[in-house]
Write an enzyme that holds these catalytic residues in place. Structure first.
Site, PDB file in Angstrom:
ATOM      1  N   LEU A 553      -1.226  -8.465   7.350  1.00 43.15           N
ATOM      2  CA  LEU A 553      -0.086  -7.552   7.445  1.00 43.15           C
ATOM      3  C   LEU A 553       0.669  -7.730   8.750  1.00 43.15           C
ATOM      4  CD1 LEU A 553      -1.773  -4.238   6.210  1.00 43.15           C
ATOM      5  CD2 LEU A 553      -0.156  -5.645   4.958  1.00 43.15           C
ATOM      6  N   GLN A 557      -0.748 -10.071  20.094  1.00 46.44           N
ATOM      7  CA  GLN A 557      -1.299 -10.991  21.080  1.00 46.44           C
ATOM      8  C   GLN A 557      -2.826 -11.014  21.032  1.00 46.44           C
ATOM      9  OE1 GLN A 557      -0.005 -10.016  24.967  1.00 46.44           O
ATOM     10  NE2 GLN A 557      -0.778 -11.903  25.836  1.00 46.44           N
ATOM     11  N   GLY A 559      -4.865  -9.676  18.378  1.00 44.99           N
ATOM     12  CA  GLY A 559      -5.569  -9.532  17.117  1.00 44.99           C
ATOM     13  C   GLY A 559      -4.634  -9.524  15.930  1.00 44.99           C
ATOM     14  N   LYS A 592      -7.597  -3.488  11.367  1.00 44.42           N
ATOM     15  CA  LYS A 592      -7.124  -4.116  12.604  1.00 44.42           C
ATOM     16  C   LYS A 592      -8.327  -4.754  13.279  1.00 44.42           C
ATOM     17  CE  LYS A 592      -5.050  -2.704  16.955  1.00 44.42           C
ATOM     18  NZ  LYS A 592      -4.531  -1.532  17.642  1.00 44.42           N
ATOM     19  N   ASP A 696       5.461   5.090  22.578  1.00 46.92           N
ATOM     20  CA  ASP A 696       6.187   4.046  21.854  1.00 46.92           C
ATOM     21  C   ASP A 696       6.633   4.556  20.496  1.00 46.92           C
ATOM     22  OD1 ASP A 696       7.386   1.676  21.324  1.00 46.92           O
ATOM     23  OD2 ASP A 696       5.547   0.517  21.056  1.00 46.92           O
TER      24      ASP A 696
HETATM   25  N1  ADE Z   1       0.577  -2.517   9.235  1.00 49.26           N
HETATM   26  C1  ADE Z   1      -0.189  -2.108  10.231  1.00 49.26           C
HETATM   27  N2  ADE Z   1      -0.930  -1.075   9.859  1.00 49.26           N
HETATM   28  C2  ADE Z   1      -0.641  -0.807   8.583  1.00 49.26           C
HETATM   29  C3  ADE Z   1      -1.082   0.166   7.646  1.00 49.26           C
HETATM   30  N3  ADE Z   1      -1.989   1.078   7.973  1.00 49.26           N
HETATM   31  N4  ADE Z   1      -0.542   0.151   6.430  1.00 49.26           N
HETATM   32  C4  ADE Z   1       0.384  -0.769   6.111  1.00 49.26           C
HETATM   33  N5  ADE Z   1       0.847  -1.700   6.936  1.00 49.26           N
HETATM   34  C5  ADE Z   1       0.326  -1.726   8.176  1.00 49.26           C
END
Ligand code: ADE
Length: 841
Positions: A553, A557, A559, A592, A696
């Site tokens: 997705l 930098q 990850g 993530k 942010d």
């Molecule tokens: N991009 C980063 N985090 C996301 C998420 N929780 N759902 C969809 N796209 C994303």
């Protein structure tokens, strides 16, 4: 055909050897547990061995990602490979070794038996046969599972030959090495032949050929370039060989045109054709003259019509128009038997496939043959003219609006004078260090002095407090410190708060300014890995082998964020888990993941982010569901928002009207926009109630689900996608200056009140449908200069204009968010209460 929808047959997966029948190559599919759970070569793997697992993809394929896994076999296996190499072949006879852009052949693989490790191939591989070769430093048993991701290579180009690229050594500039550094064919007597390389890797060069898209490479990397006169002729001759005879309609050459450095697109090209490899070149070449352009230095695709000629090979001579000629990509559009395959980069991106496992959820429809009636150039010409006209009209409208605003707000400043950020007397100026900016006409016409806070009175907090009493006032009322920072580590006395807001961006601050994956954990005091223990994290550890990779997705930098299927997550989380209705479908989550080679600082920040997020629970804040932190790579698992980020969402939409309905353009209504604004204010109200400062807030950090529920997130990943929204100070801090309050930019002071400022900018983005960047007519440096005007408050500051769609009362609310006096800005509670009544229930 079976392969293109993700099904490679078992008999197309073979191996040099196998331990048992139950660990044969057919069991090597990623995330599957058939047989004994993986392919294992016979015996102990020795460092000198070349055991391999081979996949026949059935056709030439553009491979971009490889996933590997060990043998888990429902907890009875523990074998895996730590490293591997890849060999590939077009025909199963001649094999080549894949190397990364720096020439390394070995890829890191797994460090346990269950986690799948996904690696991007830089450069990608164009091939039909692939061999995965496990590598070991010591004799050991290895087992592997594999997934390949890619799409059919419709271009059909199997090799090109060309003179080798050259070095450009201009006095006063860095040396640019313009060779084809990933070329995989022969390299003899200054000629490349029989291979593919950078001209087919899908990476186009930038306008400035010295600037590269890859990390850790040298200036000029993205281009292959030649100097006029160095080849004994006024042209560069290249030959292109294809998999079969094709009917060529056009060739696209991505070429640099930095004419003020002596680089131009070719002046003409002449292409000859051969129906078979062993035949003579046909006598009538296709000739094409380009229109040379020494006004616009942008790199561009030049499309060369090829007159529907049939051939298996082409020879093209590109004639120099200046001292240098540089190409970064060449692609061909060809067809057969009446229908045409258009095989451009765009087409292959739309048909990205998971090749070994069948997976309808990730396979997008493959490229369809697209009809071509021969009028394409005319159509393109008309379209380009219409687009140009529209651009001119939009530009004129924007310009009028801008001039009106400037006349209203800054009668003298912008129009007559240079723009400066002079905060004190002109003698006390220092330069805010920024990376050198390439000369641009506007900047040369309006030189500006960038001034920062060296004035002794700004160095001395007491002096500053005298000058800015409202700072000490607001410091007493607002939380100081860090983005998404928890109260206990950031609460401090007003004096400490004030100290931390003395002008800075010293290096130490900046290190802490950048969180993991670029996210904004700026001002949390340093924690060591040891000081953050599992008990600080109040969500459960999820078995990572149950996270099945689906697609990438985002990337930052430090990850990546992946879309994954989480097997058994509802049962794992128990009743009342914040998961959407599944209707029998798999549960999708966003994962993530910290890069394996991340620094300890990045690791710490990642753990801190988990700790903080694990304590947040609000319908408008992204929910952390579980984590994988007992082993590397560290992962946090959050709910997946299937409508992506708000910026992307709105920028692809128009306001609801009969016209947009008629054209099927997705539309949003004013009431939708208000509903979005209320949700964001509600999420921020929650954060503010906990004294969390986000730092942010922007549409790029708000995610939407299919019901248009908005959740505030900050995955920092957006910093790659939206890099122009951030301002880099000397390669250190990356700051969203267009969303930042004046005191954040000038004093490094981040509070809930500066979040309110950012909320005002976010509202502005929403009501302009994200069609424009805030202050789009100002450069980054001018935005900082404008901040000085906000600080001086002498009526010269430029405000964002009222968006056309925005009710006047709403614009007044935005303006209050940008109040120079920090304490006079509304609170999030106040904003929520003001916005909520406008939403139609
Ligand atoms: N991009 C980063 N985090 C996301 C998420 N929780 N759902 C969809 N796209 C994303």
């Amino acid at each position: 055909m079976p392969e293109t929808d993700g099904r490679i047959k078992d008999h197309d997966i073979t191996a040099s050897s196998q331990w048992y029948e139950t660990t044969g190559p057919q069991y090597a599919r990623l995330n599957r547990e058939e047989g004994d759970g993986a392919w294992c070569p016979a015996g102990l793997l020795q460092p000198s061995d070349t055991q391999y697992l081979q996949v026949d993809l059935g056709q030439l394929t553009f491979l971009t990602v490889v996933g590997t896994q060990g043998r888990y076999a429902r907890n009875s296996g523990k074998e895996f490979a730590r490293m591997y190499r890849l060999n590939y072949s077009h025909d199963g006879q001649l094999w080549r070794s894949w190397k990364n852009r720096l020439g390394n052949k070995t890829m890191e693989a797994n460090d346990n038996a269950y986690v799948s490790v996904i690696k991007d191939l830089h450069p990608p591989i164009i091939s039909r046969y692939i061999r995965l070769i496990p590598v070991t430093k010591m004799p050991t048993t290895v087992c592997m599972r594999l997934e390949l991701y890619g799409c059919p290579w419709h271009d059909g180009l199997t090799s090109y030959s060309s003179p080798e690229g050259q070095l450009m050594m201009p006095p006063g500039y860095p040396i640019a090495s313009l060779n084809d550094s990933t070329y995989d064919g022969a390299h003899e007597r200054r000629k490349l032949s029989g291979g593919l390389g950078q001209l087919t890797d899908g990476v186009t060069g930038q306008d400035d050929f010295l600037v590269t898209r890859q990390y850790h490479v040298w200036p000029g990397y993205d281009y292959v370039g030649w100097r006029n006169g160095s080849l004994g002729s006024g042209y560069v001759e290249m030959e292109f060989v294809f998999d079969k005879q094709r009917n060529f309609t056009s060739m696209k050459v991505h070429s640099n045109n930095m004419f003020y450095r002596g680089v131009k697109i070719f002046s003409s090209v002449s292409c000859s054709f051969k129906p078979r490899l062993i035949a003579n070149w046909e006598t009538e070449p296709v000739e094409f003259r380009t229109v040379l352009d020494d006004r616009n230095p942008s790199a561009r695709y030049v499309t060369v019509p090829l007159g529907r000629r049939n051939a298996k090979a082409l020879r093209c001579r590109f004639h120099f128009a200046d001292v240098w000629m540089m190409f970064s990509e060449i692609s061909f559009q060809s067809g057969r038997r009446g229908s045409r395959e258009i095989s451009t980069a765009k087409a292959w991106f739309t048909s990205f496939l998971q090749l070994l496992n069948t997976s309808p959820s990730v396979t997008t429809p493959s490229t369809k043959d697209q009809p071509d009636d021969g009028n394409t150039p005319i159509l393109i010409g008309c379209l380009v003219t219409i687009i140009l006209l529209l651009v001119v009209i939009i530009f004129l409208i924007l310009w009028c609006q801008y001039v009106c605003k400037v006349l209203e707000k800054a009668p003298r400043r912008i129009l007559e004078e240079e723009v400066t950020v002079r905060l004190s007397s002109s003698s006390d100026t220092i330069i805010l260090q920024t990376p050198p900016v390439p000369p641009r006409v506007s900047q040369m016409d309006h030189p500006y002095e960038r001034v920062f806070l060296l004035d002794p009175q700004y160095q001395d907090p007491a002096g500053l407090r005298n000058k800015l009493p409202e700072l000490s006032r607001s410091a007493e009322t607002s939380a100081c410190g860090g983005g998404y920072a928890e109260p206990d580590v950031t609460q401090c006395t007003p004096h400490q708060c004030f100290q931390s807001s003395v002008p800075h961006y010293a290096e130490t601050d900046i290190v802490s300014l950048q969180g993991v994956t670029g996210s904004n954990m700026y001002a949390v005091p340093a924690l060591t890995v040891d000081s953050l223990t599992r008990k600080d994290i109040s969500v459960a550890e999820f078995p990572r082998h149950r996270l099945l990779f689906r697609e990438k997705l985002g990337e930052g930098q430090f990850g990546e964020v992946h879309l994954c299927e989480a097997e058994g997550l509802p049962e794992f989380l128990g009743e009342g888990a914040p998961l959407p209705d599944r209707d029998g479908r798999p549960v999708l989550v966003a994962v993530k993941q910290l890069r394996a080679d991340a620094t300890n600082n990045a690791r710490n920040d990642f753990l801190k982010e988990i700790k903080i997020m694990s304590r947040l629970n609000d319908p408008n804040i992204i929910q952390l569901l579980c984590v994988c932190v007992s082993s590397d790579p560290l992962c946090m698992v959050t709910e997946y928002m299937d409508n992506g980020d708000l910026n992307m969402f709105l920028s692809q939409r128009e306001m609801e009207s009969t016209l947009t309905h008629a054209n099927n353009i997705p539309a949003v209504s004013l009431s939708d926009l208000l509903h979005m604004s209320v949700q964001i204010s509600s999420g921020m109200r929650y954060l503010a109630s906990l004294n969390f400062v986000h730092r942010d807030l922007a549409t790029r950090n708000c995610l939407l689900d299919r019901r248009l529920t908005i959740k505030i997130a900050d995955f920092g990943m957006s910093r790659n996608l939206y890099s122009s929204d951030y301002y880099r100070i000397q390669g250190r801090a990356v700051l969203p200056i267009r969303w930042m309050a004046w005191e954040s930019i000038l004093l490094g002071k981040f509070t809930t009140a500066s979040d309110v400022w950012a909320f005002g900018v976010t509202l502005w983005e929403i009501f302009t449908l994200c069609k424009e960047q805030p202050y789009s007519l100002l450069s980054d440096e001018q935005v900082i200069e404008n901040t000085g005007e906000f600080f001086r408050n002498q009526g010269r500051q430029i405000f964002l204009y009222a968006p056309l769609l925005c009710p006047p009362s709403l614009f007044e609310l935005m303006m209050r968010c940008w109040d120079r006096d920090i304490a006079d800005r509304p609170t999030f509670e106040g904003l929520y209460q003001a916005l909520r009544p406008h939403v139609v229930q």
